[in-house]
Design an enzyme around this catalytic site. Structure first.
Site, mmCIF file in Angstrom:
data_model
loop_
_atom_site.group_PDB
_atom_site.id
_atom_site.type_symbol
_atom_site.label_atom_id
_atom_site.label_comp_id
_atom_site.label_asym_id
_atom_site.label_seq_id
_atom_site.Cartn_x
_atom_site.Cartn_y
_atom_site.Cartn_z
ATOM 1 N N CYS A 45 -0.164 5.491 -2.686
ATOM 2 C CA CYS A 45 1.429 5.545 -2.557
ATOM 3 C C CYS A 45 1.329 6.203 -1.019
ATOM 4 O O CYS A 45 2.299 5.554 -0.156
ATOM 5 C CB CYS A 45 1.949 6.597 -3.226
ATOM 6 S SG CYS A 45 2.096 5.939 -5.086
HETATM 7 C C1 BEZ Z 1 -1.885 6.500 -6.269
HETATM 8 O O1 BEZ Z 1 -1.075 6.078 -5.625
HETATM 9 O O2 BEZ Z 1 -2.849 6.600 -5.799
HETATM 10 C C2 BEZ Z 1 -1.890 6.283 -7.822
HETATM 11 C C3 BEZ Z 1 -0.701 6.461 -8.327
HETATM 12 C C4 BEZ Z 1 -0.556 6.843 -9.898
HETATM 13 C C5 BEZ Z 1 -1.711 6.131 -10.516
HETATM 14 C C6 BEZ Z 1 -2.847 5.871 -9.848
HETATM 15 C C7 BEZ Z 1 -3.091 5.782 -8.480
#
Ligand code: BEZ
Length: 209
Positions: A45
């Site tokens: 994200c």
């Molecule tokens: C991420 O944004 O890195 C992420 C968020 C939730 C689950 C897995 C990865």
């Protein structure tokens, strides 16, 4: 509730890093790209939100307002913002919605319980100036989106609306477009699409560019 393309985008009022947002008022006559994030302070994200910040000029050129969303609270979003801005080396000029009560996530079907019932999947909604949903993408939490493709989609949607064409496989701005097979009248065809039409079959015709 699941949403389909060409339905009206549900309006909402929700807290965000840029103050309270009423979607319809915020978009006004612009295009909108509403995209959800699973969680604050997560690596994928952070890279995505930084990329969206770097692309601010591209959104502006396309009369498009981007809006991010996650179900974490506003305080958490505000703390996370400084990491995103440092990583991007750009300011985040778009709002990040704090959908703590999940009202927007539910209205937009961003919670997929089979994937995870606590956070949203990576959805993208393209909303046109008439507030219609024109395209929907859904990615799992582990896979980051390609924002070059998101920009390309915006270009394609705006081009098909403005020029009454369709876009062929892998189309990019400046490349030939497809003339609808429904247009048969030669005079109209040339008036609307120019002289240099390339015909492959009677149902497959390209504009010069
Ligand atoms: C991420 O944004 O890195 C992420 C968020 C939730 C689950 C897995 C990865």
């Amino acid at each position: 509730m699941s949403l389909h393309i060409n339905q009206l985008a549900p309006n909402f009022v929700q807290k965000s890093t840029k103050g309270q947002i009423n979607l319809y008022e915020y978009l006004s006559n612009s295009w909108g790209v509403l995209f959800s994030h699973p969680k604050d302070f997560t690596p994928v994200c952070t890279t995505e939100l930084a990329e969206v910040a770097k692309l601010q000029n591209e959104w502006n050129k396309r009369n498009t307002k981007v809006i991010a969303l996650s179900v974490d609270d506003l305080e958490s979003h505000k703390k996370w913002l400084s990491d995103i801005e440092k990583y991007a080396t750009f300011s985040v000029d778009y709002p990040i919605i704090a959908d703590e009560d999940k009202s927007v996530s539910l209205a937009y079907d961003m919670l997929h319980p089979e994937a995870d019932d606590t956070f949203t999947v990576r959805s993208v909604y393209f909303i046109d100036p008439n507030k219609k949903i024109r395209l929907i993408l859904t990615y799992p939490a582990q896979v980051g989106r390609n924002f070059d493709e998101i920009i390309r989609i915006l270009d394609a949607l705006q081009t098909v609306d403005n020029e009454k064409v369709a876009t062929p496989v892998n189309w990019k701005t400046g490349e030939p477009k497809i003339i609808p097979a429904s247009i048969k009248d030669e005079t109209l065809l040339k008036q609307q699409y120019g002289e240099n039409i390339k015909q492959v079959y009677d149902y497959l015709r390209f504009t010069a560019k």
